[in-house]
Scaffold this motif. Structure first.
Motif, PDB file in Angstrom:
ATOM      1  N   LYS A  23       0.826  -1.205   0.000  1.00  0.00           N
ATOM      2  CA  LYS A  23       0.000   0.000   0.000  1.00  0.00           C
ATOM      3  C   LYS A  23       0.860   1.255   0.000  1.00  0.00           C
ATOM      4  O   LYS A  23       0.569   2.214  -0.689  1.00  0.00           O
ATOM      5  N   GLU A  24       1.937   1.224   0.808  1.00  0.00           N
ATOM      6  CA  GLU A  24       2.844   2.373   0.852  1.00  0.00           C
ATOM      7  C   GLU A  24       3.529   2.563  -0.491  1.00  0.00           C
ATOM      8  O   GLU A  24       3.682   3.688  -0.963  1.00  0.00           O
ATOM      9  N   GLY A  25       3.944   1.473  -1.120  1.00  0.00           N
ATOM     10  CA  GLY A  25       4.577   1.546  -2.432  1.00  0.00           C
ATOM     11  C   GLY A  25       3.622   2.078  -3.480  1.00  0.00           C
ATOM     12  O   GLY A  25       3.993   2.896  -4.333  1.00  0.00           O
ATOM     13  N   ILE A  32       1.662   6.529  -6.876  1.00  0.00           N
ATOM     14  CA  ILE A  32       0.586   7.425  -7.307  1.00  0.00           C
ATOM     15  C   ILE A  32       0.971   8.874  -7.028  1.00  0.00           C
ATOM     16  O   ILE A  32       0.789   9.752  -7.881  1.00  0.00           O
ATOM     17  N   ALA A  33       1.526   9.146  -5.847  1.00  0.00           N
ATOM     18  CA  ALA A  33       1.910  10.517  -5.486  1.00  0.00           C
ATOM     19  C   ALA A  33       2.998  11.051  -6.415  1.00  0.00           C
ATOM     20  O   ALA A  33       2.926  12.193  -6.882  1.00  0.00           O
ATOM     21  N   LEU A  34       4.003  10.233  -6.684  1.00  0.00           N
ATOM     22  CA  LEU A  34       5.084  10.663  -7.571  1.00  0.00           C
ATOM     23  C   LEU A  34       4.569  10.895  -8.987  1.00  0.00           C
ATOM     24  O   LEU A  34       4.889  11.910  -9.622  1.00  0.00           O
ATOM     25  N   THR A  35       3.745   9.987  -9.481  1.00  0.00           N
ATOM     26  CA  THR A  35       3.165  10.147 -10.816  1.00  0.00           C
ATOM     27  C   THR A  35       2.322  11.413 -10.872  1.00  0.00           C
ATOM     28  O   THR A  35       2.404  12.186 -11.828  1.00  0.00           O
ATOM     29  N   PHE A  36       1.520  11.649  -9.828  1.00  0.00           N
ATOM     30  CA  PHE A  36       0.683  12.847  -9.791  1.00  0.00           C
ATOM     31  C   PHE A  36       1.541  14.112  -9.840  1.00  0.00           C
ATOM     32  O   PHE A  36       1.246  15.037 -10.610  1.00  0.00           O
ATOM     33  N   CYS A  37       2.584  14.170  -9.035  1.00  0.00           N
ATOM     34  CA  CYS A  37       3.442  15.366  -8.996  1.00  0.00           C
ATOM     35  C   CYS A  37       4.067  15.645 -10.358  1.00  0.00           C
ATOM     36  O   CYS A  37       4.074  16.796 -10.822  1.00  0.00           O
ATOM     37  N   GLY A  74      -5.874  20.795 -14.237  1.00  0.00           N
ATOM     38  CA  GLY A  74      -4.619  20.038 -14.189  1.00  0.00           C
ATOM     39  C   GLY A  74      -4.610  19.009 -13.083  1.00  0.00           C
ATOM     40  O   GLY A  74      -4.133  17.888 -13.260  1.00  0.00           O
ATOM     41  N   ILE A  75      -5.160  19.383 -11.932  1.00  0.00           N
ATOM     42  CA  ILE A  75      -5.250  18.438 -10.811  1.00  0.00           C
ATOM     43  C   ILE A  75      -6.121  17.252 -11.202  1.00  0.00           C
ATOM     44  O   ILE A  75      -5.746  16.092 -10.986  1.00  0.00           O
ATOM     45  N   LEU A  76      -7.257  17.545 -11.796  1.00  0.00           N
ATOM     46  CA  LEU A  76      -8.164  16.472 -12.209  1.00  0.00           C
ATOM     47  C   LEU A  76      -7.501  15.557 -13.248  1.00  0.00           C
ATOM     48  O   LEU A  76      -7.520  14.328 -13.106  1.00  0.00           O
ATOM     49  N   ALA A  77      -6.888  16.160 -14.264  1.00  0.00           N
ATOM     50  CA  ALA A  77      -6.226  15.357 -15.306  1.00  0.00           C
ATOM     51  C   ALA A  77      -5.078  14.541 -14.721  1.00  0.00           C
ATOM     52  O   ALA A  77      -4.923  13.354 -15.030  1.00  0.00           O
ATOM     53  N   ALA A  78      -4.275  15.161 -13.848  1.00  0.00           N
ATOM     54  CA  ALA A  78      -3.143  14.453 -13.247  1.00  0.00           C
ATOM     55  C   ALA A  78      -3.616  13.313 -12.354  1.00  0.00           C
ATOM     56  O   ALA A  78      -2.985  12.242 -12.320  1.00  0.00           O
ATOM     57  N   LEU A  79      -4.706  13.521 -11.623  1.00  0.00           N
ATOM     58  CA  LEU A  79      -5.247  12.441 -10.781  1.00  0.00           C
ATOM     59  C   LEU A  79      -5.703  11.255 -11.623  1.00  0.00           C
ATOM     60  O   LEU A  79      -5.399  10.105 -11.304  1.00  0.00           O
ATOM     61  N   ILE A  80      -6.425  11.540 -12.691  1.00  0.00           N
ATOM     62  CA  ILE A  80      -6.910  10.457 -13.552  1.00  0.00           C
ATOM     63  C   ILE A  80      -5.736   9.688 -14.142  1.00  0.00           C
ATOM     64  O   ILE A  80      -5.689   8.452 -14.086  1.00  0.00           O
ATOM     65  N   PHE A 129      -3.834   7.516 -11.428  1.00  0.00           N
ATOM     66  CA  PHE A 129      -4.474   6.261 -11.040  1.00  0.00           C
ATOM     67  C   PHE A 129      -4.441   5.223 -12.154  1.00  0.00           C
ATOM     68  O   PHE A 129      -4.416   4.028 -11.893  1.00  0.00           O
ATOM     69  N   LEU A 130      -4.431   5.683 -13.392  1.00  0.00           N
ATOM     70  CA  LEU A 130      -4.420   4.742 -14.514  1.00  0.00           C
ATOM     71  C   LEU A 130      -3.020   4.241 -14.880  1.00  0.00           C
ATOM     72  O   LEU A 130      -2.885   3.150 -15.413  1.00  0.00           O
ATOM     73  N   THR A 131      -1.999   5.046 -14.587  1.00  0.00           N
ATOM     74  CA  THR A 131      -0.664   4.704 -15.110  1.00  0.00           C
ATOM     75  C   THR A 131       0.448   4.619 -14.069  1.00  0.00           C
ATOM     76  O   THR A 131       1.607   4.475 -14.444  1.00  0.00           O
ATOM     77  N   TYR A 132       0.136   4.695 -12.785  1.00  0.00           N
ATOM     78  CA  TYR A 132       1.212   4.733 -11.790  1.00  0.00           C
ATOM     79  C   TYR A 132       2.124   3.510 -11.859  1.00  0.00           C
ATOM     80  O   TYR A 132       3.323   3.612 -11.614  1.00  0.00           O
ATOM     81  N   GLU A 133       1.602   2.354 -12.225  1.00  0.00           N
ATOM     82  CA  GLU A 133       2.434   1.150 -12.305  1.00  0.00           C
ATOM     83  C   GLU A 133       3.405   1.207 -13.479  1.00  0.00           C
ATOM     84  O   GLU A 133       4.468   0.606 -13.451  1.00  0.00           O
ATOM     85  N   ILE A 134       3.026   1.920 -14.517  1.00  0.00           N
ATOM     86  CA  ILE A 134       3.905   2.078 -15.676  1.00  0.00           C
ATOM     87  C   ILE A 134       4.979   3.112 -15.377  1.00  0.00           C
ATOM     88  O   ILE A 134       6.156   2.917 -15.666  1.00  0.00           O
ATOM     89  N   PHE A 135       4.562   4.229 -14.785  1.00  0.00           N
ATOM     90  CA  PHE A 135       5.483   5.340 -14.539  1.00  0.00           C
ATOM     91  C   PHE A 135       6.491   5.014 -13.449  1.00  0.00           C
ATOM     92  O   PHE A 135       7.661   5.350 -13.557  1.00  0.00           O
TER      93      PHE A 135
END
Length: 177
Positions: free
Chosen positions: A6-8, A13-18, A47-53, A56-62
């Motif tokens: 969960k922490e990972g 997600i946080a890093l991808t969002f930033c 931008g916040i909305l787009a970055a959040l979407i 959540f969709l790509t954090y495993e790739i990024f």
């Protein structure tokens, strides 16, 4: 799901969002500059909305969860992007001279092998080649690390096959040296 996973996931997600939000704001900076200050809220909230979407969709790739040194790669990627932008500028001048007839146009297709093997390294290298005016990646054989590239002249082709600076810099970013 364990708390470590969960922490990972939260970190990914946080890093991808930033990164995505910073990229959005960078691309939207001209809009903020040209419009009234109250539009900063509109631009940033979208931008916040787009970055959040996207996060959540790509954090495993990024941010892969395989324990790779993600932060080190990001620290190495930032100077590489600056170097690549400079190469794009220099290549633009070169292509302009060729279009104006100052330098000859001698198109060629080249094939060369690279030591790069990770998907991100291969794609980054291919995109860097294509983003640089005068060269375009035609095909990649990931198993062999083989690239097929079209170059506008001998000099841009040799920069990929003889000098190999771009390949070495990408290898440094992704720790494949």
């Amino acid at each position: 799901m364990t708390s470590m996973k969960k922490e990972g996931m939260a970190f990914s997600i946080a890093l991808t969002f930033c990164v995505m939000f910073a990229f959005w704001m960078l691309l939207s900076a001209w809009t903020i500059y040209l419009l009234e200050p109250y539009d900063l809220f509109k631009v940033s909230s979208r931008g916040i909305l787009a970055a959040l979407i996207v996060s959540f969709l790509t954090y495993e790739i990024f941010v892969p969860s395989r324990g790779e040194d993600v932060l080190l790669k990001i620290r190495r990627l930032i100077p590489y992007i600056g170097w690549e932008l400079w190469q794009i500028y220099l290549a633009t001048i070169d292509v302009t001279k060729r279009v104006l007839g100052i330098l000859p146009v001698d198109p060629r297709i080249i094939e060369f092998d690279t030591t790069l093997r990770s998907d991100f390294a291969l794609v980054t290298f291919a995109n860097s080649i294509t983003l640089t005016p005068g060269t375009i990646t035609i095909d990649i054989e990931p198993e062999k690390g083989r690239y097929i590239v079209h170059a506008i002249a001998k000099e841009p082709a040799e920069s990929l096959t003889v000098d190999q600076t771009m390949q070495k810099k990408v290898a440094h970013v992704f720790m494949e040296e």
